[in-house]
Design a protein around this motif. Sequence first.
Motif, mmCIF file in Angstrom:
data_model
loop_
_atom_site.group_PDB
_atom_site.id
_atom_site.type_symbol
_atom_site.label_atom_id
_atom_site.label_comp_id
_atom_site.label_asym_id
_atom_site.label_seq_id
_atom_site.Cartn_x
_atom_site.Cartn_y
_atom_site.Cartn_z
ATOM 1 N N ASN A 5 0.817 -1.212 0.000
ATOM 2 C CA ASN A 5 0.000 0.000 0.000
ATOM 3 C C ASN A 5 0.853 1.266 0.000
ATOM 4 O O ASN A 5 0.349 2.354 0.231
ATOM 5 C CB ASN A 5 -0.925 0.013 1.233
ATOM 6 N N GLU A 7 3.133 4.032 -1.916
ATOM 7 C CA GLU A 7 3.355 4.613 -3.242
ATOM 8 C C GLU A 7 4.824 4.996 -3.395
ATOM 9 O O GLU A 7 5.394 5.655 -2.523
ATOM 10 C CB GLU A 7 2.495 5.857 -3.434
ATOM 11 N N ARG A 9 7.567 7.053 -5.811
ATOM 12 C CA ARG A 9 7.636 8.060 -6.873
ATOM 13 C C ARG A 9 8.936 8.851 -6.766
ATOM 14 O O ARG A 9 9.513 8.966 -5.686
ATOM 15 C CB ARG A 9 6.439 9.006 -6.799
ATOM 16 N N ALA A 54 9.279 6.771 -0.928
ATOM 17 C CA ALA A 54 8.192 5.839 -0.632
ATOM 18 C C ALA A 54 7.258 6.526 0.349
ATOM 19 O O ALA A 54 7.699 7.016 1.389
ATOM 20 C CB ALA A 54 8.736 4.548 -0.038
ATOM 21 N N GLU A 56 3.395 6.647 2.449
ATOM 22 C CA GLU A 56 2.090 6.155 2.883
ATOM 23 C C GLU A 56 1.251 7.389 3.119
ATOM 24 O O GLU A 56 1.442 8.116 4.112
ATOM 25 C CB GLU A 56 2.187 5.317 4.141
#
Length: 257
Positions: A5, A7, A9, A54, A56
């Motif tokens: 869960n 992400e 980017r 990373a 959350e």
Amino acid sequence: MTSDNIELRPCHAIDEFHACVALQKEVWNFSDADLVPLRMFVVADKVGGQVMGAFEGAAMVGFALSVPGTRSGHVYLHSHMLAVRKEYRNGGLGRRLKLMQRDEALSRGIELIEWTFDPLEIKNAYLNIEKLGAIVRRYNINQYGITSSPLQGGLPSDRLIAEWWLKSKRVQSLLQNGQNSAFQMISSIAVPAQIYEWKAAPETRAKAAEVQSANREQFLKAFNDGLAVLGYERDAASNGNFRLGRWDENWSFASTG
């Protein structure tokens, strides 16, 4: 905690770089003098490096920082730092960040990512060798001097240099099949699971120093003999074991020094 869960980017904004500095401080507990400063993250982003985050939600829980380098006329990336917040470790997030680095590097025609790691860190060695397919054939003695991080335990900051040849048969086979190719083991170098507690306590730190010194000599001799770290084992008691042999692929950017 799994990383499904989370992400991932690329980071380009100043507030994201501030979050990288704060997480770095949390993970390693460096003094301010040893921290990679905000400006270095900015520079890496501007000159062809990588800052991968990373998240959350809005919270950063991990990052990877790399800077560009050259050797013998070839461009490569030096992955200087990988940080994951404590409660998010052991769920594959570090590997996901490294694979994101690989994908981005390949998109630019870059074939090699290198980084250093502590030969006494068992979990990190297992990730680098067994889960990513890096090889090792260089050893730097006390690369950063004595650092302020408690994780170093006041020992010399000896480092192995991981070479991650992104298009090698070794790496591509590992990513496709989930395991490293077989090889003939010629020698091995052991790291006892107790190394962490030995480093942490002043009264046992000499034991950790003895392991570091003995292993250093073994690595230097093995690399001088043309061997490379090609495998890593952890037993039921969490002891680590570097497995060395001769690499049968000819990937090199004059990989000495």
